[in-house]
Design an enzyme around this catalytic site. Structure first.
Site, PDB file in Angstrom:
ATOM      1  N   CYS A 114       1.010  -1.400   0.007  1.00  0.00           N
ATOM      2  CA  CYS A 114      -0.193   0.022   0.487  1.00  0.00           C
ATOM      3  C   CYS A 114       1.190   1.275   0.153  1.00  0.00           C
ATOM      4  O   CYS A 114       0.221   2.721  -0.565  1.00  0.00           O
ATOM      5  CB  CYS A 114      -1.188   0.012   1.122  1.00  0.00           C
ATOM      6  SG  CYS A 114      -1.603  -1.471   0.931  1.00  0.00           S
ATOM      7  N   HIS A 275      -3.824   6.644   1.058  1.00  0.00           N
ATOM      8  CA  HIS A 275      -4.518   5.310   0.311  1.00  0.00           C
ATOM      9  C   HIS A 275      -5.798   5.162   1.502  1.00  0.00           C
ATOM     10  O   HIS A 275      -5.767   5.268   1.913  1.00  0.00           O
ATOM     11  CB  HIS A 275      -3.260   4.209   1.193  1.00  0.00           C
ATOM     12  CG  HIS A 275      -3.567   3.037   1.050  1.00  0.00           C
ATOM     13  ND1 HIS A 275      -3.683   3.201  -0.722  1.00  0.00           N
ATOM     14  CD2 HIS A 275      -3.597   2.207   1.661  1.00  0.00           C
ATOM     15  CE1 HIS A 275      -4.068   1.220  -0.035  1.00  0.00           C
ATOM     16  NE2 HIS A 275      -4.035   0.849   0.934  1.00  0.00           N
ATOM     17  N   ASN A 305      -9.738  -1.012  -2.446  1.00  0.00           N
ATOM     18  CA  ASN A 305      -8.735  -0.683  -2.087  1.00  0.00           C
ATOM     19  C   ASN A 305      -7.438  -1.131  -2.923  1.00  0.00           C
ATOM     20  O   ASN A 305      -7.927  -2.295  -3.302  1.00  0.00           O
ATOM     21  CB  ASN A 305      -8.356  -1.095  -0.475  1.00  0.00           C
ATOM     22  CG  ASN A 305      -6.552  -0.934  -0.257  1.00  0.00           C
ATOM     23  OD1 ASN A 305      -5.297  -0.803  -1.195  1.00  0.00           O
ATOM     24  ND2 ASN A 305      -6.007  -1.314   0.996  1.00  0.00           N
TER      25      ASN A 305
HETATM   26  O1  UT7 Z   1      -4.161  -1.307   3.079  1.00  0.00           O
HETATM   27  C1  UT7 Z   1      -4.024  -2.059   4.381  1.00  0.00           C
HETATM   28  C2  UT7 Z   1      -5.526  -2.968   4.377  1.00  0.00           C
HETATM   29  N1  UT7 Z   1      -5.567  -3.352   4.776  1.00  0.00           N
HETATM   30  C3  UT7 Z   1      -6.664  -2.323   5.607  1.00  0.00           C
HETATM   31  O2  UT7 Z   1      -6.413  -0.818   5.818  1.00  0.00           O
HETATM   32  C4  UT7 Z   1      -7.909  -2.715   6.432  1.00  0.00           C
HETATM   33  C5  UT7 Z   1      -7.717  -2.457   8.454  1.00  0.00           C
HETATM   34  N2  UT7 Z   1      -8.744  -3.090   8.761  1.00  0.00           N
HETATM   35  C6  UT7 Z   1      -9.865  -3.046   8.512  1.00  0.00           C
HETATM   36  O3  UT7 Z   1     -10.602  -2.434   7.281  1.00  0.00           O
HETATM   37  C7  UT7 Z   1     -11.081  -3.301   9.173  1.00  0.00           C
HETATM   38  O4  UT7 Z   1     -10.275  -4.913  10.281  1.00  0.00           O
HETATM   39  C8  UT7 Z   1     -11.955  -4.546   8.150  1.00  0.00           C
HETATM   40  C9  UT7 Z   1     -13.121  -3.702   7.534  1.00  0.00           C
HETATM   41  C10 UT7 Z   1     -11.328  -5.618   7.180  1.00  0.00           C
HETATM   42  C11 UT7 Z   1     -12.932  -5.736   9.083  1.00  0.00           C
HETATM   43  O5  UT7 Z   1     -14.058  -5.137   9.823  1.00  0.00           O
HETATM   44  P1  UT7 Z   1     -13.536  -5.252  11.625  1.00  0.00           P
HETATM   45  O6  UT7 Z   1     -14.701  -4.340  11.842  1.00  0.00           O
HETATM   46  O7  UT7 Z   1     -12.439  -5.215  12.157  1.00  0.00           O
HETATM   47  O8  UT7 Z   1     -14.377  -6.507  10.985  1.00  0.00           O
HETATM   48  P2  UT7 Z   1     -14.068  -7.985  12.621  1.00  0.00           P
HETATM   49  O9  UT7 Z   1     -12.402  -8.736  11.160  1.00  0.00           O
HETATM   50  O10 UT7 Z   1     -13.776  -8.348  13.837  1.00  0.00           O
HETATM   51  O11 UT7 Z   1     -15.217  -8.744  11.884  1.00  0.00           O
HETATM   52  C12 UT7 Z   1     -16.186  -8.544  12.514  1.00  0.00           C
HETATM   53  C13 UT7 Z   1     -17.049 -10.165  12.151  1.00  0.00           C
HETATM   54  C14 UT7 Z   1     -17.248 -10.797  12.347  1.00  0.00           C
HETATM   55  O12 UT7 Z   1     -18.011 -11.985  12.779  1.00  0.00           O
HETATM   56  P3  UT7 Z   1     -17.744 -12.693  14.102  1.00  0.00           P
HETATM   57  O13 UT7 Z   1     -17.181 -13.379  14.600  1.00  0.00           O
HETATM   58  O14 UT7 Z   1     -18.005 -11.156  14.830  1.00  0.00           O
HETATM   59  O15 UT7 Z   1     -19.706 -13.482  14.160  1.00  0.00           O
HETATM   60  C15 UT7 Z   1     -16.279 -11.842  10.961  1.00  0.00           C
HETATM   61  O16 UT7 Z   1     -16.130 -13.079  10.021  1.00  0.00           O
HETATM   62  O17 UT7 Z   1     -17.954  -9.865  10.797  1.00  0.00           O
HETATM   63  C16 UT7 Z   1     -17.695 -11.294   9.778  1.00  0.00           C
HETATM   64  N3  UT7 Z   1     -17.039 -10.332   8.801  1.00  0.00           N
HETATM   65  C17 UT7 Z   1     -17.614 -10.416   7.388  1.00  0.00           C
HETATM   66  N4  UT7 Z   1     -19.291 -10.182   7.727  1.00  0.00           N
HETATM   67  C18 UT7 Z   1     -19.727  -9.906   6.407  1.00  0.00           C
HETATM   68  C19 UT7 Z   1     -15.976 -10.322   8.240  1.00  0.00           C
HETATM   69  N5  UT7 Z   1     -15.822  -9.799   7.245  1.00  0.00           N
HETATM   70  C20 UT7 Z   1     -17.537  -9.575   6.500  1.00  0.00           C
HETATM   71  C21 UT7 Z   1     -17.828  -9.891   6.068  1.00  0.00           C
HETATM   72  N6  UT7 Z   1     -19.540  -9.877   5.712  1.00  0.00           N
HETATM   73  N7  UT7 Z   1     -17.535  -9.530   4.570  1.00  0.00           N
END
Ligand code: UT7
Length: 348
Positions: A114, A275, A305
């Site tokens: 990134c 970014h 992204n």
């Molecule tokens: O350029 C650098 C690249 N990366 C980043 O910048 C990523 C930075 N991080 C993020 O943007 C966030 O952490 C994410 C968008 C990736 C994830 O959001 P989050 O609020 O941290 O969610 P999480 O990973 O804690 O997941 C929460 C819940 C989980 O379910 P449970 O365990 O609470 O039942 C996941 O399984 O959301 C679930 N989940 C989804 N649900 C529907 C994860 N991905 C999805 C999805 N659709 N696509």
């Protein structure tokens, strides 16, 4: 002593639009979840066959080169940032050199994910400042869609990323106070495995015990095995929350570093191009810095992204929309896998 100026810029995104609802055909997700957590509404995916990281870069480069009033034959160096190269090796730099009929110039590949474009820009800036090159093409391009797990298992990663390319032509200027004022690059490998794609790789990676016996047992490293595709280890991994937490600290820090290096203040920024990692990250940075809405550009809603391509695509769109004018102070900032991060301050 010269300074570098952006003489031309262009971007290209594939024509295939996939909305959040489209993704529900392949995995359990929802438009609501994706928009609420990331701000993304849709993204573009390259054609599976024929359209590559290089071909997209060529399209963006053609526009940048034309706008810089130069030609591909006159480009004297290429810096190409990507994490999704057409081949494991050689890198995309030489493929672009070939496709564009450039002279036998140097072509450098940058692997900083990134932050790749900011790193690439910084490298090119040094070559211009020393007088070594006069017409450098700097590209960020990604075809993420080739290696995303489009099943429910991979949804936390795959819904975020999109394909596209952005390019700029960097040239010297002697106009005082204009062009790139400074660039700032950082890394901390402590969390390297928190956002990564391990294979193909020479490390043995996660297989410390009982490594798979394919492809060739006694000798040989870890290319890619059928088991890895089966169990998902072939795909990128991301600890989203760890990335998020670090990003919201490092973005403001490296923007502050650029400002203080130039005796400038946050309120001097006319346009911040962060970014496009996550709209919530951008909003967090905006709030931390106290910038108004018109001073932060976001287009993650449309493209997701696009990693190394995100900063040049956003910069180019902001410029095309008349949001960057002569004399404006533009700040580019990025954070991503490595972790690596960086910023560039530009007087347009
Ligand atoms: O350029 C650098 C690249 N990366 C980043 O910048 C990523 C930075 N991080 C993020 O943007 C966030 O952490 C994410 C968008 C990736 C994830 O959001 P989050 O609020 O941290 O969610 P999480 O990973 O804690 O997941 C929460 C819940 C989980 O379910 P449970 O365990 O609470 O039942 C996941 O399984 O959301 C679930 N989940 C989804 N649900 C529907 C994860 N991905 C999805 C999805 N659709 N696509």
């Amino acid at each position: 002593m010269f300074q570098s100026k952006i003489a031309g810029l262009g971007y290209y995104v594939p024509k295939n639009v996939y909305t959040n609802n489209d993704l529900t055909r392949f995995m359990e997700t929802s438009d609501e979840w994706i928009q609420e957590r990331t701000g993304i509404k849709e993204r573009r995916y390259a054609d599976r066959i024929g359209e590559t990281t290089t071909t997209m870069a060529v399209e963006a480069a053609k526009i940048a080169i034309e706008r810089a009033n130069t030609t591909a034959e006159e480009i004297d160096f290429v810096v190409f940032a990507t994490l999704s190269p057409d081949y494991y090796f050689p890198g995309c730099g030489v493929l672009l050199q070939r496709e564009m009929g450039m002279k036998e110039i140097g072509a450098l590949d940058i692997r900083n994910q990134c932050s790749g474009f900011v790193y690439a820009l910084s490298v090119a800036d040094q070559f211009i400042k020393t007088g070594m090159y006069k017409n450098i093409l700097v590209v960020g391009s990604e075809k993420h869609s080739f290696a995303l797990d489009f099943s429910t298992r991979g949804r936390a990663v795959s819904v975020i990323f999109g394909d596209g390319a952005g390019a700029i032509v960097l040239q010297p200027t002697t106009e005082a106070g204009k062009g790139i004022l400074s660039t700032h690059l950082h890394s901390d490998g402590a969390d390297a495995e928190k956002l990564a794609m391990y294979y193909p790789g020479a490390s043995g990676g996660i297989w410390t015990e009982n490594p798979p016996t394919w492809p060739n047992q006694e000798l040989g490293g870890m290319l890619m095995t059928p088991e890895m595709l089966e169990d998902g280890t072939a795909f990128p991994v991301m600890d989203g929350q760890a990335v998020f937490k670090k990003a919201v600290v490092k973005f403001p820090e490296v923007i502050g570093e650029a400002l203080s290096k130039n005796d400038l203040k946050t309120e001097d920024i006319d346009m911040l191009i962060p970014h496009q990692a996550n709209l919530r990250i951008s909003q967090f940075i905006q709030k931390t810095l106290g910038l108004s809405d018109d001073k932060v550009f976001n287009n993650i809603q449309k493209y997701g992204n696009t990693t190394a391509a995100s900063v040049p695509i956003a910069l180019c769109e902001a410029w095309e929309q008349g949001k960057i004018k002569d004399g404006d102070l533009v700040c580019l900032a990025a954070f991503g896998a490595g972790f690596t991060w960086g910023s560039a301050l530009i007087r347009w």
